[in-house]
Design a protein around this motif. Structure first.
Motif, PDB file in Angstrom:
ATOM      1  N   ASP A 252       0.809  -1.218   0.000  1.00  0.00           N
ATOM      2  CA  ASP A 252       0.000   0.000   0.000  1.00  0.00           C
ATOM      3  C   ASP A 252       0.844   1.270   0.000  1.00  0.00           C
ATOM      4  O   ASP A 252       0.316   2.380  -0.051  1.00  0.00           O
ATOM      5  N   TYR A 253       2.169   1.123   0.039  1.00  0.00           N
ATOM      6  CA  TYR A 253       3.052   2.294   0.024  1.00  0.00           C
ATOM      7  C   TYR A 253       3.119   2.856  -1.401  1.00  0.00           C
ATOM      8  O   TYR A 253       3.251   2.096  -2.359  1.00  0.00           O
ATOM      9  N   PRO A 254       3.020   4.191  -1.575  1.00  0.00           N
ATOM     10  CA  PRO A 254       3.065   4.762  -2.932  1.00  0.00           C
ATOM     11  C   PRO A 254       4.322   4.355  -3.686  1.00  0.00           C
ATOM     12  O   PRO A 254       5.431   4.477  -3.181  1.00  0.00           O
ATOM     13  N   GLY A 255       4.122   3.848  -4.892  1.00  0.00           N
ATOM     14  CA  GLY A 255       5.245   3.450  -5.729  1.00  0.00           C
ATOM     15  C   GLY A 255       5.855   2.115  -5.370  1.00  0.00           C
ATOM     16  O   GLY A 255       6.911   1.762  -5.887  1.00  0.00           O
ATOM     17  N   ALA A 256       5.195   1.354  -4.495  1.00  0.00           N
ATOM     18  CA  ALA A 256       5.739   0.058  -4.083  1.00  0.00           C
ATOM     19  C   ALA A 256       5.882  -0.865  -5.286  1.00  0.00           C
ATOM     20  O   ALA A 256       4.999  -0.956  -6.137  1.00  0.00           O
ATOM     21  N   ALA A 257       7.022  -1.546  -5.347  1.00  0.00           N
ATOM     22  CA  ALA A 257       7.268  -2.498  -6.435  1.00  0.00           C
ATOM     23  C   ALA A 257       8.242  -3.551  -5.931  1.00  0.00           C
ATOM     24  O   ALA A 257       9.028  -3.321  -5.025  1.00  0.00           O
ATOM     25  N   GLY A 258       8.170  -4.706  -6.519  1.00  0.00           N
ATOM     26  CA  GLY A 258       9.079  -5.767  -6.065  1.00  0.00           C
ATOM     27  C   GLY A 258       8.691  -7.088  -6.688  1.00  0.00           C
ATOM     28  O   GLY A 258       7.758  -7.165  -7.480  1.00  0.00           O
ATOM     29  N   PRO A 259       9.401  -8.150  -6.304  1.00  0.00           N
ATOM     30  CA  PRO A 259      10.522  -8.160  -5.352  1.00  0.00           C
ATOM     31  C   PRO A 259      11.782  -7.514  -5.920  1.00  0.00           C
ATOM     32  O   PRO A 259      11.853  -7.209  -7.098  1.00  0.00           O
ATOM     33  N   ALA A 260      12.776  -7.318  -5.027  1.00  0.00           N
ATOM     34  CA  ALA A 260      14.019  -6.659  -5.407  1.00  0.00           C
ATOM     35  C   ALA A 260      15.194  -7.584  -5.144  1.00  0.00           C
ATOM     36  O   ALA A 260      15.046  -8.654  -4.555  1.00  0.00           O
ATOM     37  N   THR A 261      16.359  -7.175  -5.601  1.00  0.00           N
ATOM     38  CA  THR A 261      17.598  -7.916  -5.365  1.00  0.00           C
ATOM     39  C   THR A 261      18.626  -6.967  -4.767  1.00  0.00           C
ATOM     40  O   THR A 261      18.814  -5.852  -5.267  1.00  0.00           O
ATOM     41  N   ILE A 262      19.265  -7.388  -3.691  1.00  0.00           N
ATOM     42  CA  ILE A 262      20.323  -6.595  -3.076  1.00  0.00           C
ATOM     43  C   ILE A 262      21.550  -7.472  -2.863  1.00  0.00           C
ATOM     44  O   ILE A 262      21.457  -8.710  -2.900  1.00  0.00           O
ATOM     45  N   GLY A 263      22.698  -6.860  -2.636  1.00  0.00           N
ATOM     46  CA  GLY A 263      23.925  -7.599  -2.377  1.00  0.00           C
ATOM     47  C   GLY A 263      24.579  -7.103  -1.098  1.00  0.00           C
ATOM     48  O   GLY A 263      24.566  -5.904  -0.815  1.00  0.00           O
ATOM     49  N   LEU A 264      25.135  -8.026  -0.322  1.00  0.00           N
ATOM     50  CA  LEU A 264      25.792  -7.692   0.938  1.00  0.00           C
ATOM     51  C   LEU A 264      27.201  -8.261   0.961  1.00  0.00           C
ATOM     52  O   LEU A 264      27.409  -9.410   0.549  1.00  0.00           O
ATOM     53  N   LEU A 265      28.149  -7.494   1.455  1.00  0.00           N
ATOM     54  CA  LEU A 265      29.477  -8.001   1.739  1.00  0.00           C
ATOM     55  C   LEU A 265      29.476  -8.614   3.140  1.00  0.00           C
ATOM     56  O   LEU A 265      28.951  -8.009   4.076  1.00  0.00           O
ATOM     57  N   VAL A 266      30.038  -9.803   3.283  1.00  0.00           N
ATOM     58  CA  VAL A 266      30.066 -10.471   4.583  1.00  0.00           C
ATOM     59  C   VAL A 266      31.491 -10.929   4.888  1.00  0.00           C
ATOM     60  O   VAL A 266      32.287 -11.172   3.981  1.00  0.00           O
ATOM     61  N   ASP A 267      31.791 -11.057   6.177  1.00  0.00           N
ATOM     62  CA  ASP A 267      33.140 -11.481   6.580  1.00  0.00           C
ATOM     63  C   ASP A 267      33.378 -12.962   6.325  1.00  0.00           C
ATOM     64  O   ASP A 267      34.471 -13.372   5.952  1.00  0.00           O
TER      65      ASP A 267
END
Length: 241
Positions: free
Chosen positions: A181-196
């Motif tokens: 319900d958030y204006p402009g909501a779209a998805g799903p998305a992809t993100i990347g994380l650096l991990v130790d």
């Protein structure tokens, strides 16, 4: 003036309200005098109005609005609801004040950021579409150890997210969770994380409820990586730091 009438000046002294304030409360209908002299415009009150005047003073001293003060006194069935909402507003104001205090302390210790505009646009935020914000926040806290904190404070509501670095600094980045319900909501998305530790991070994400997309693997020209899917279908790539 009858023996039972109290002139506005004395009434104000008895209840702790100024004449100016009493006139305003009359104008808005919050505390109406029993009589107004037709020739002088002077206001008179009854002794029985002192209790209401003192209640008004007490409520207004907490910062409650004139309109909400009237609701509490004239619609007692709504008093709990109105006062609970007011308490929430005060808590948010307290939170904003605390944040401002911490910023002032940081500026005193480290100096004020120069606020220079970046030389070119750069990514600073990603929004992930989720079905339940609280459940999704719990997942990312458990899976990746993120800190969920207030990122925007308004008079009516606080908004939270995962904040990295500080606003205005080169390492600043936001991850926000949003429902459909958030204006402009779209998805799903992809993100990347650096991990130790890629293998440990991959296992922790699975233990928190993620699904495997790609197991830890080597890829030519790229760091060792894996990919998981959160409960809402967003894909999180993990890269060996």
């Amino acid at each position: 003036m009858t023996n039972e009438e109290i002139a506005i000046g004395r009434f104000g002294r008895l209840c702790g309200l100024s004449v100016h304030t009493l006139r305003h409360y009359d104008d808005v209908g919050l505390l109406v005098p029993t009589r107004v002299d037709a020739s002088t415009g002077y206001r008179y009150y009854s002794p029985g109005q002192l209790d209401r005047a003192r209640q008004i003073r007490a409520l207004r001293s907490t910062g409650l609005s004139v309109a909400d003060t009237g609701l509490v006194l004239d619609q007692p069935e709504r008093a709990e609801e109105v006062l609970a909402a007011h308490r929430s507003r005060l808590e948010r104001e307290h939170s904003r004040t605390g944040a401002s205090l911490r910023d002032a302390e940081r500026f005193a210790a480290d100096g004020v950021p120069d606020g220079a505009a970046p030389s070119a646009p750069r990514p600073v935020q990603i929004k992930l579409l989720v079905s339940d914000e609280d459940a999704a926040a719990a997942f990312y806290i458990d899976a990746f150890g993120f800190d969920y904190e207030v990122t925007q404070r308004t008079a009516d509501e606080d908004f939270s997210g995962f904040m990295f670095g500080r606003y205005g600094e080169p390492d600043f980045f936001l991850v926000h969770l949003q429902t459909a319900d958030y204006p402009g909501a779209a998805g799903p998305a992809t993100i990347g994380l650096l991990v130790d530790d890629l293998d440990a991070a991959h296992r922790r994400a699975l233990d928190a409820g993620a699904a495997v997309v790609l197991a830890p693997h080597e890829s030519e020209g790229m760091p060792r990586a894996s990919a998981v899917k959160d409960p809402d279908g967003n894909v999180v790539w993990l890269y060996q730091g």
